[in-house]
Design a protein around this motif. Structure first.
Motif, PDB file in Angstrom:
ATOM      1  N   GLN A  64       1.035  -1.056  -0.349  1.00 47.71           N
ATOM      2  CA  GLN A  64       0.078   0.240  -0.003  1.00 47.71           C
ATOM      3  C   GLN A  64       0.425   1.091   0.182  1.00 47.71           C
ATOM      4  OE1 GLN A  64      -2.956   0.373   2.549  1.00 47.71           O
ATOM      5  NE2 GLN A  64      -3.452   1.473   3.561  1.00 47.71           N
ATOM      6  N   ASN A  67      -1.608   7.519  -3.530  1.00 49.86           N
ATOM      7  CA  ASN A  67      -1.829   7.565  -4.673  1.00 49.86           C
ATOM      8  C   ASN A  67      -1.075   8.269  -5.784  1.00 49.86           C
ATOM      9  OD1 ASN A  67      -4.099   6.527  -4.925  1.00 49.86           O
ATOM     10  ND2 ASN A  67      -5.460   7.870  -4.497  1.00 49.86           N
ATOM     11  N   PRO A  99      -2.664  -1.779  -9.818  1.00 48.73           N
ATOM     12  CA  PRO A  99      -3.123  -0.363  -9.019  1.00 48.73           C
ATOM     13  C   PRO A  99      -4.145  -0.586  -8.223  1.00 48.73           C
ATOM     14  CG  PRO A  99      -0.716  -0.319  -9.894  1.00 48.73           C
ATOM     15  CD  PRO A  99      -1.371  -1.225 -11.097  1.00 48.73           C
ATOM     16  N   ASN A 100      -5.019  -0.592  -7.748  1.00 50.99           N
ATOM     17  CA  ASN A 100      -5.790  -0.466  -7.471  1.00 50.99           C
ATOM     18  C   ASN A 100      -5.896   0.939  -6.341  1.00 50.99           C
ATOM     19  OD1 ASN A 100      -7.955  -3.095  -8.061  1.00 50.99           O
ATOM     20  ND2 ASN A 100      -6.901  -3.196  -6.766  1.00 50.99           N
ATOM     21  N   GLN A 101      -6.863   1.635  -7.109  1.00 51.47           N
ATOM     22  CA  GLN A 101      -6.644   2.536  -6.098  1.00 51.47           C
ATOM     23  C   GLN A 101      -7.862   3.594  -5.518  1.00 51.47           C
ATOM     24  OE1 GLN A 101      -5.882   6.333  -9.569  1.00 51.47           O
ATOM     25  NE2 GLN A 101      -3.545   5.964  -8.586  1.00 51.47           N
ATOM     26  N   TYR A 102      -7.449   3.948  -4.550  1.00 46.84           N
ATOM     27  CA  TYR A 102      -8.983   4.255  -3.691  1.00 46.84           C
ATOM     28  C   TYR A 102      -8.918   5.904  -2.937  1.00 46.84           C
ATOM     29  CZ  TYR A 102      -8.959  -0.362  -3.114  1.00 46.84           C
ATOM     30  OH  TYR A 102      -9.764  -1.709  -3.019  1.00 46.84           O
ATOM     31  N   HIS A 115      -5.070   5.273  -0.913  1.00 47.51           N
ATOM     32  CA  HIS A 115      -3.832   4.949  -0.998  1.00 47.51           C
ATOM     33  C   HIS A 115      -4.089   4.460  -2.036  1.00 47.51           C
ATOM     34  CE1 HIS A 115      -6.616   2.718   1.154  1.00 47.51           C
ATOM     35  NE2 HIS A 115      -5.776   1.892   0.656  1.00 47.51           N
ATOM     36  N   GLN A 116      -3.264   3.482  -2.871  1.00 45.89           N
ATOM     37  CA  GLN A 116      -3.337   2.581  -3.470  1.00 45.89           C
ATOM     38  C   GLN A 116      -2.519   1.267  -3.193  1.00 45.89           C
ATOM     39  OE1 GLN A 116      -0.908   3.277  -7.399  1.00 45.89           O
ATOM     40  NE2 GLN A 116       0.286   4.500  -6.306  1.00 45.89           N
ATOM     41  N   GLU A 117      -3.709  -0.210  -3.913  1.00 44.27           N
ATOM     42  CA  GLU A 117      -3.133  -1.163  -2.714  1.00 44.27           C
ATOM     43  C   GLU A 117      -2.663  -1.774  -4.350  1.00 44.27           C
ATOM     44  OE1 GLU A 117      -6.370  -3.128  -0.507  1.00 44.27           O
ATOM     45  OE2 GLU A 117      -6.069  -1.425   0.343  1.00 44.27           O
ATOM     46  N   ILE A 118      -1.201  -2.875  -4.139  1.00 42.76           N
ATOM     47  CA  ILE A 118      -0.700  -3.220  -5.012  1.00 42.76           C
ATOM     48  C   ILE A 118      -0.906  -4.525  -5.135  1.00 42.76           C
ATOM     49  CG2 ILE A 118       1.607  -3.397  -6.613  1.00 42.76           C
ATOM     50  CD1 ILE A 118       1.370  -0.245  -5.627  1.00 42.76           C
TER      51      ILE A 118
END
Length: 126
Positions: A64, A67, A99-102, A115-118
């Protein structure tokens, strides 16, 4: 509470990009970022597979980070766990998934929540 305080790890990001040299196009590895704040999470145990020719180890992890960090699927990541806390853990080498961006859902009521989770691909052959 600022959730960015949880980023106790650091990562270096490398990307392979095409570079034209005359009439040839070669792939070159280039460092994109050094020491980007992050946090490594383990979601699965170590998996060791013994085969006839070699052994392989795999693990299901994700990292994590903010972004603003430029990470793309396929990037090579060198993660140093505890680097922000001056810990001397061995670095981990992994490849980034998509990556999944929040983003901030509450107008920045909780700083650093975006944040982003990769997902990471870590496989080694011995």
């Amino acid at each position: 509470m600022d959730f960015r305080d949880w980023y106790t790890d650091r990562m270096d990001i490398y990307r392979t990009e095409p570079v034209e040299e005359g009439a040839l196009t070669r792939q070159k590895r280039r460092q994109i970022a050094a020491g980007a704040p992050c946090r490594l999470f383990h979601t699965g145990g170590n998996k060791l597979t013994l085969e006839r020719e070699a052994a392989s180890a795999g693990q299901s992890d994700w990292v994590q980070c903010g972004n603003e960090v430029d990470v793309r699927a396929g990037d090579e990541l060198i993660i140093r766990p505890g680097a922000e806390l001056n810990q001397q853990s061995p670095p981990l080498r992994a490849f980034a998934g998509q990556p999944n961006q929040y983003f901030e859902p509450f107008g920045a009521a909780l700083p650093g929540l975006a944040h982003q989770e990769i997902p990471l691909e870590r496989k080694e052959r011995a």
